[in-house]
Design a protein around this motif. Structure first.
Motif, PDB file in Angstrom:
ATOM      1  N   UNK A 126       0.803  -1.231   0.000  1.00 10.77           N
ATOM      2  CA  UNK A 126       0.000   0.000   0.000  1.00 10.77           C
ATOM      3  C   UNK A 126       0.832   1.275   0.000  1.00 10.77           C
ATOM      4  N   UNK A 127       2.071   1.191  -0.405  1.00  5.73           N
ATOM      5  CA  UNK A 127       2.923   2.366  -0.549  1.00  5.73           C
ATOM      6  C   UNK A 127       3.344   2.528  -1.999  1.00  5.73           C
ATOM      7  N   UNK A 128       3.388   3.788  -2.440  1.00  4.95           N
ATOM      8  CA  UNK A 128       3.902   4.098  -3.773  1.00  4.95           C
ATOM      9  C   UNK A 128       5.405   4.350  -3.689  1.00  4.95           C
ATOM     10  N   UNK A 129       6.122   3.825  -4.661  1.00  4.37           N
ATOM     11  CA  UNK A 129       7.537   4.122  -4.854  1.00  4.37           C
ATOM     12  C   UNK A 129       7.711   4.481  -6.323  1.00  4.37           C
ATOM     13  N   UNK A 130       8.485   5.506  -6.579  1.00  8.77           N
ATOM     14  CA  UNK A 130       8.753   5.907  -7.955  1.00  8.77           C
ATOM     15  C   UNK A 130      10.263   6.032  -8.131  1.00  8.77           C
ATOM     16  N   UNK A 131      10.778   5.344  -9.135  1.00  8.37           N
ATOM     17  CA  UNK A 131      12.204   5.369  -9.423  1.00  8.37           C
ATOM     18  C   UNK A 131      12.435   5.996 -10.793  1.00  8.37           C
ATOM     19  N   UNK A 132      13.357   6.934 -10.849  1.00 10.24           N
ATOM     20  CA  UNK A 132      13.782   7.558 -12.097  1.00 10.24           C
ATOM     21  C   UNK A 132      15.207   7.131 -12.427  1.00 10.24           C
ATOM     22  N   UNK A 133      15.428   6.810 -13.690  1.00  7.57           N
ATOM     23  CA  UNK A 133      16.790   6.647 -14.187  1.00  7.57           C
ATOM     24  C   UNK A 133      17.251   8.002 -14.730  1.00  7.57           C
ATOM     25  N   UNK A 134      18.455   8.403 -14.363  1.00 10.94           N
ATOM     26  CA  UNK A 134      18.967   9.713 -14.731  1.00 10.94           C
ATOM     27  C   UNK A 134      20.180   9.600 -15.647  1.00 10.94           C
ATOM     28  N   UNK A 135      20.237  10.480 -16.624  1.00 10.71           N
ATOM     29  CA  UNK A 135      21.443  10.591 -17.452  1.00 10.71           C
ATOM     30  C   UNK A 135      22.509  11.361 -16.680  1.00 10.71           C
ATOM     31  N   UNK A 136      23.718  11.382 -17.223  1.00 13.54           N
ATOM     32  CA  UNK A 136      24.793  12.157 -16.603  1.00 13.54           C
ATOM     33  C   UNK A 136      24.397  13.630 -16.514  1.00 13.54           C
ATOM     34  N   UNK A 137      23.747  14.126 -17.557  1.00 12.24           N
ATOM     35  CA  UNK A 137      23.315  15.523 -17.574  1.00 12.24           C
ATOM     36  C   UNK A 137      22.272  15.793 -16.497  1.00 12.24           C
ATOM     37  N   UNK A 138      21.332  14.865 -16.322  1.00 12.66           N
ATOM     38  CA  UNK A 138      20.311  15.038 -15.292  1.00 12.66           C
ATOM     39  C   UNK A 138      20.908  14.930 -13.896  1.00 12.66           C
ATOM     40  N   UNK A 139      21.865  14.021 -13.726  1.00 17.05           N
ATOM     41  CA  UNK A 139      22.501  13.853 -12.419  1.00 17.05           C
ATOM     42  C   UNK A 139      23.246  15.125 -12.004  1.00 17.05           C
ATOM     43  N   UNK A 140      23.764  15.854 -12.991  1.00 16.41           N
ATOM     44  CA  UNK A 140      24.494  17.093 -12.716  1.00 16.41           C
ATOM     45  C   UNK A 140      23.591  18.325 -12.779  1.00 16.41           C
ATOM     46  N   UNK A 141      22.308  18.148 -13.058  1.00 18.58           N
ATOM     47  CA  UNK A 141      21.383  19.262 -13.236  1.00 18.58           C
ATOM     48  C   UNK A 141      21.058  19.928 -11.898  1.00 18.58           C
ATOM     49  N   UNK A 142      20.466  21.121 -11.935  1.00 14.24           N
ATOM     50  CA  UNK A 142      20.052  21.782 -10.687  1.00 14.24           C
ATOM     51  C   UNK A 142      19.111  20.900  -9.868  1.00 14.24           C
ATOM     52  N   UNK A 143      19.140  21.115  -8.564  1.00 13.90           N
ATOM     53  CA  UNK A 143      18.271  20.350  -7.679  1.00 13.90           C
ATOM     54  C   UNK A 143      16.819  20.727  -7.899  1.00 13.90           C
ATOM     55  N   UNK A 144      15.944  19.717  -7.850  1.00 11.01           N
ATOM     56  CA  UNK A 144      14.524  19.953  -8.038  1.00 11.01           C
ATOM     57  C   UNK A 144      13.840  20.379  -6.752  1.00 11.01           C
ATOM     58  N   UNK A 145      12.602  20.788  -6.878  1.00  8.13           N
ATOM     59  CA  UNK A 145      11.776  21.172  -5.729  1.00  8.13           C
ATOM     60  C   UNK A 145      10.392  20.582  -5.915  1.00  8.13           C
ATOM     61  N   UNK A 146       9.748  20.167  -4.822  1.00  4.13           N
ATOM     62  CA  UNK A 146       8.413  19.561  -4.949  1.00  4.13           C
ATOM     63  C   UNK A 146       7.383  20.583  -5.393  1.00  4.13           C
ATOM     64  N   UNK A 147       6.296  20.115  -5.987  1.00  8.08           N
ATOM     65  CA  UNK A 147       5.236  21.044  -6.406  1.00  8.08           C
ATOM     66  C   UNK A 147       4.564  21.692  -5.206  1.00  8.08           C
ATOM     67  N   UNK A 148       4.043  22.878  -5.415  1.00  7.15           N
ATOM     68  CA  UNK A 148       3.354  23.598  -4.340  1.00  7.15           C
ATOM     69  C   UNK A 148       2.065  22.876  -3.972  1.00  7.15           C
ATOM     70  N   UNK A 149       1.733  22.905  -2.686  1.00  4.65           N
ATOM     71  CA  UNK A 149       0.511  22.299  -2.184  1.00  4.65           C
ATOM     72  C   UNK A 149      -0.523  23.397  -1.968  1.00  4.65           C
ATOM     73  N   UNK A 150      -1.696  23.254  -2.562  1.00  3.06           N
ATOM     74  CA  UNK A 150      -2.744  24.267  -2.428  1.00  3.06           C
ATOM     75  C   UNK A 150      -3.952  23.694  -1.688  1.00  3.06           C
ATOM     76  N   UNK A 151      -4.452  24.463  -0.737  1.00  2.00           N
ATOM     77  CA  UNK A 151      -5.700  24.101  -0.076  1.00  2.00           C
ATOM     78  C   UNK A 151      -5.619  22.968   0.912  1.00  2.00           C
TER      79      UNK A 151
END
Length: 316
Positions: A126-151
């Protein structure tokens, strides 16, 4: 005609039974104390923010609509890059495991999955897990941020400090904290002073959730020497292991070989597996992770992810 000596003839869903000679190395993964992710750890990190995953790609829970938490990103040694040489790292996100989630909003993430062929959604217990494979460019890319939560209130990992969210017992210990347990440790004060330079001034565990995301626990990857199970898929029963030559750690032969010496890790790639209950029917290209490696709640157990089949299982 069905072969009674070939388990894949009876169970065709088990494609891995023989040793894979292309896999010759296993690795132990160990976390070190948290650092500012402006100093990007070269082999990856636990906690904090992921590289190359912005708010548009950031996965959300199918049960409550909240952003999943980034658990770890690790740059894999070449032999474990099962999606091809172009994809050098993996980032794993996890659903809420520490608090009672808000009321279900049943979010449909099918479109996001289909739009991102290097995203793999896994559901277990009953838990979701999501795995992304990253390229070298993505691994070196700026850090991401989670989407804003509304309401609605945001998830606890974002609104609370790590200490308040996970609890002291469920968080990793820095070397300085471990040294502090032993006042007679040689060089303990010097070690503390060196580590204090890299740690957040207020201590990572006490930072507000949004500030704690700017820090990660670097991952050190060490080649494991002398593991006889490298490249050999583990199975539950002895007669199945005879096809690959896999030796279970606590079998009579495994104890004679002292395979329990390989049990001290935060996570590891390949080699001898240490499941808490049964052995999953996984390929030898797997990562086994402890709860502390990214802040999981496996009921004091461990989990395995098959990097060939993109499957996850855990047991307590």
């Amino acid at each position: 005609i069905i072969s009674l000596t070939d388990p894949t003839a009876v169970y065709p869903e088990r494609p891995y039974k023989y040793a894979d000679p292309s896999l010759t190395e296993a690795y132990d993964l160990t976390m070190t104390g948290p650092v500012d992710l402006a100093r990007r750890p070269s082999s990856g990190w636990c906690y904090g923010r992921p590289p190359g995953i912005d708010a548009r790609r950031w996965p959300v829970s199918t049960t409550n609509g909240m952003p999943l938490r980034h658990a770890f990103t690790v740059k894999l040694p070449p032999q474990y890059r099962t999606l091809g040489d172009e994809y050098v790292a993996i980032s794993l996100f996890v659903d809420e495991q520490w608090e009672t989630p808000p009321a279900s909003r049943n979010v449909d993430t099918g479109g996001a999955r289909r739009a991102d062929p290097h995203r793999f959604d896994m559901e277990f217990m009953d838990n979701d897990y999501v795995l992304f494979w990253l390229t070298e460019e993505e691994f070196a890319a700026p850090l991401g941020a989670p989407p804003a939560i509304e309401g609605a209130p945001g998830p606890g990992w974002l609104s609370k400090s790590p200490l308040d969210y996970f609890g002291e017992f469920n968080l990793p210990k820095t070397v300085a904290e471990q040294q502090g347990k032993n006042v007679f440790s040689a060089g303990g004060l010097a070690v503390n002073e060196l580590l204090a330079v890299a740690r957040p001034a207020r201590g990572w565990k006490n930072l507000p959730g949004t500030e704690a995301l700017d820090y990660g626990w670097p991952i050190e990857i060490t080649l494991r020497e002398g593991d006889p199970n490298v490249g050999k898929p583990a199975r539950e029963f002895r007669h199945e292991n005879e096809f690959s030559g896999y030796i279970a750690a606590y079998s009579e032969e495994g104890q004679e070989l002292g395979l329990e010496r390989f049990q001290d890790w935060h996570a590891h790639l390949g080699g001898t597996m240490f499941p808490m209950q049964g052995y999953p029917d996984f390929s030898p290209f797997y990562i086994e992770i402890s709860e502390i490696f990214g802040g999981f709640n496996f009921g004091d157990g461990v989990a395995q992810i098959d990097l060939k089949e993109m499957k996850l299982e855990w047991a307590c």
